[in-house]
Design a protein around this motif. Structure first.
Motif, PDB file in Angstrom:
ATOM      1  N   LEU A  21      22.749  49.532  88.017  1.00 25.61           N
ATOM      2  CA  LEU A  21      21.598  48.678  87.584  1.00 25.61           C
ATOM      3  C   LEU A  21      21.713  47.863  85.963  1.00 25.61           C
ATOM      4  N   PHE A  22      22.435  48.577  85.142  1.00 16.36           N
ATOM      5  CA  PHE A  22      22.678  47.999  83.880  1.00 16.36           C
ATOM      6  C   PHE A  22      23.896  47.372  83.536  1.00 16.36           C
ATOM      7  N   ARG A  23      24.345  46.540  84.497  1.00 17.68           N
ATOM      8  CA  ARG A  23      25.694  45.825  84.107  1.00 17.68           C
ATOM      9  C   ARG A  23      25.396  44.264  83.827  1.00 17.68           C
ATOM     10  N   LYS A  24      24.383  43.832  84.171  1.00 18.52           N
ATOM     11  CA  LYS A  24      24.191  42.462  83.967  1.00 18.52           C
ATOM     12  C   LYS A  24      22.801  42.047  83.121  1.00 18.52           C
ATOM     13  N   GLY A  25      22.823  41.078  82.398  1.00 20.05           N
ATOM     14  CA  GLY A  25      21.592  40.471  81.913  1.00 20.05           C
ATOM     15  C   GLY A  25      21.423  41.150  80.788  1.00 20.05           C
ATOM     16  N   PRO A  26      20.131  41.140  80.221  1.00 28.28           N
ATOM     17  CA  PRO A  26      19.568  41.682  79.059  1.00 28.28           C
ATOM     18  C   PRO A  26      19.671  43.255  79.191  1.00 28.28           C
ATOM     19  N   VAL A  27      20.831  44.059  78.877  1.00 31.36           N
ATOM     20  CA  VAL A  27      20.875  45.392  79.099  1.00 31.36           C
ATOM     21  C   VAL A  27      19.736  46.246  78.396  1.00 31.36           C
ATOM     22  N   LYS A  28      19.508  45.785  77.168  1.00 34.25           N
ATOM     23  CA  LYS A  28      18.347  46.595  76.421  1.00 34.25           C
ATOM     24  C   LYS A  28      16.956  46.473  77.154  1.00 34.25           C
ATOM     25  N   ASP A  29      16.764  45.348  77.818  1.00 35.50           N
ATOM     26  CA  ASP A  29      15.516  45.153  78.439  1.00 35.50           C
ATOM     27  C   ASP A  29      15.485  45.897  79.647  1.00 35.50           C
ATOM     28  N   TRP A  30      16.477  46.106  80.252  1.00 34.19           N
ATOM     29  CA  TRP A  30      16.496  47.170  81.388  1.00 34.19           C
ATOM     30  C   TRP A  30      16.414  48.606  81.105  1.00 34.19           C
ATOM     31  N   PHE A  31      17.040  48.555  79.951  1.00 38.87           N
ATOM     32  CA  PHE A  31      16.795  50.173  79.518  1.00 38.87           C
ATOM     33  C   PHE A  31      15.264  50.604  78.835  1.00 38.87           C
ATOM     34  N   LEU A  32      14.796  49.466  78.271  1.00 37.34           N
ATOM     35  CA  LEU A  32      13.230  49.398  77.807  1.00 37.34           C
ATOM     36  C   LEU A  32      12.509  49.686  79.099  1.00 37.34           C
ATOM     37  N   ILE A  33      12.803  48.873  80.070  1.00 37.16           N
ATOM     38  CA  ILE A  33      11.833  48.930  81.437  1.00 37.16           C
ATOM     39  C   ILE A  33      11.927  50.227  81.967  1.00 37.16           C
ATOM     40  N   PHE A  71      11.504  61.031  92.165  1.00 34.55           N
ATOM     41  CA  PHE A  71      10.507  59.865  92.362  1.00 34.55           C
ATOM     42  C   PHE A  71      10.056  59.205  91.039  1.00 34.55           C
ATOM     43  N   LEU A  72       9.628  60.208  90.117  1.00 32.65           N
ATOM     44  CA  LEU A  72       9.055  59.671  89.016  1.00 32.65           C
ATOM     45  C   LEU A  72      10.176  59.319  88.142  1.00 32.65           C
ATOM     46  N   TYR A  73      11.132  59.947  87.657  1.00 33.16           N
ATOM     47  CA  TYR A  73      12.114  59.706  86.738  1.00 33.16           C
ATOM     48  C   TYR A  73      13.431  59.089  87.055  1.00 33.16           C
ATOM     49  N   VAL A  74      13.627  58.597  88.283  1.00 32.40           N
ATOM     50  CA  VAL A  74      14.883  58.037  88.908  1.00 32.40           C
ATOM     51  C   VAL A  74      14.552  56.969  89.744  1.00 32.40           C
ATOM     52  N   ILE A  75      13.863  57.045  90.965  1.00 28.82           N
ATOM     53  CA  ILE A  75      13.796  56.118  91.890  1.00 28.82           C
ATOM     54  C   ILE A  75      12.897  55.078  91.449  1.00 28.82           C
ATOM     55  N   PHE A  76      11.522  55.527  90.879  1.00 31.28           N
ATOM     56  CA  PHE A  76      10.619  54.397  90.731  1.00 31.28           C
ATOM     57  C   PHE A  76      11.048  53.640  89.534  1.00 31.28           C
ATOM     58  N   PRO A  77      11.554  54.192  88.557  1.00 29.86           N
ATOM     59  CA  PRO A  77      11.956  53.539  87.158  1.00 29.86           C
ATOM     60  C   PRO A  77      13.278  52.316  87.760  1.00 29.86           C
ATOM     61  N   LEU A  78      14.085  53.108  88.471  1.00 28.82           N
ATOM     62  CA  LEU A  78      15.168  52.259  88.925  1.00 28.82           C
ATOM     63  C   LEU A  78      14.557  51.000  89.883  1.00 28.82           C
ATOM     64  N   LEU A  79      13.827  51.218  90.463  1.00 25.19           N
ATOM     65  CA  LEU A  79      13.179  49.904  91.444  1.00 25.19           C
ATOM     66  C   LEU A  79      12.269  49.091  90.338  1.00 25.19           C
TER      67      LEU A  79
END
Length: 166
Positions: A21-33, A71-79
């Motif tokens: 998930l954190f390979r492309k685009g604005p990586v800091k945005d993805w981590f923040l999300i 679900f709360l800390y892996v699946i839902f945030p990843l989706l």
């Protein structure tokens, strides 16, 4: 397949998704999300669990958590990260219906788990429509917050006193 085995398989698959998930685009945005979604889930899920609308009879660390932490800390945030990556360059109007590409399959999987396993149980009138509303609202809220952060960042970087190179 036993319920614990299903939980383990879901956990392994979702943890494997972290690497991609954190390979492309604005990586800091993805981590923040990801972090924002985890925090938001904590606040939104606590009342649902305290009122026992949704229960997770089989879960990791049952003495410490009432919720399904996978679900709360892996699946839902990843989706949520996937949803934001998918809608990153979309106009706001198109992001609204596209959320259902993510929330609807989640509801269908949860409904299947509720019907066929002891991983999820609904009570006190809770149903799939409430879950769909909850998931959709959470996706939109995080999308709105990250857009606000991006707007503030653009404003800060384009102001004359920002020191940004033009």
């Amino acid at each position: 397949m036993k319920d614990k085995t299903i939980l383990h398989v879901i956990t392994v698959i979702s943890m494997g998704g972290l690497a991609f998930l954190f390979r492309k685009g604005p990586v800091k945005d993805w981590f923040l999300i990801y972090l924002l979604k985890s925090l938001l889930c904590t606040f939104l899920d606590v009342p649902v669990n305290k009122k026992k609308f949704v229960k997770y009879p089989i879960r990791y660390f049952p003495k410490s958590f009432d919720s399904n932490i996978v679900f709360l800390y892996v699946i839902f945030p990843l989706l949520c990260v996937l949803y934001n990556q998918f809608t990153y360059k979309m106009k706001a109007v198109k992001t609204i219906p596209s959320v259902f590409l993510y929330s609807t399959p989640m509801v269908l999987v949860e409904k299947w788990l509720e019907k066929n396993t002891k991983l999820v149980t609904y009570s006190k009138g809770w149903n799939s429509y409430f879950t769909l509303s909850y998931l959709t609202f959470a996706f939109w809220l995080v999308r709105l917050i990250i857009e606000g952060i991006r707007a503030l960042d653009r404003k800060r970087n384009t102001s004359p006193n920002s020191g940004a190179v033009k």
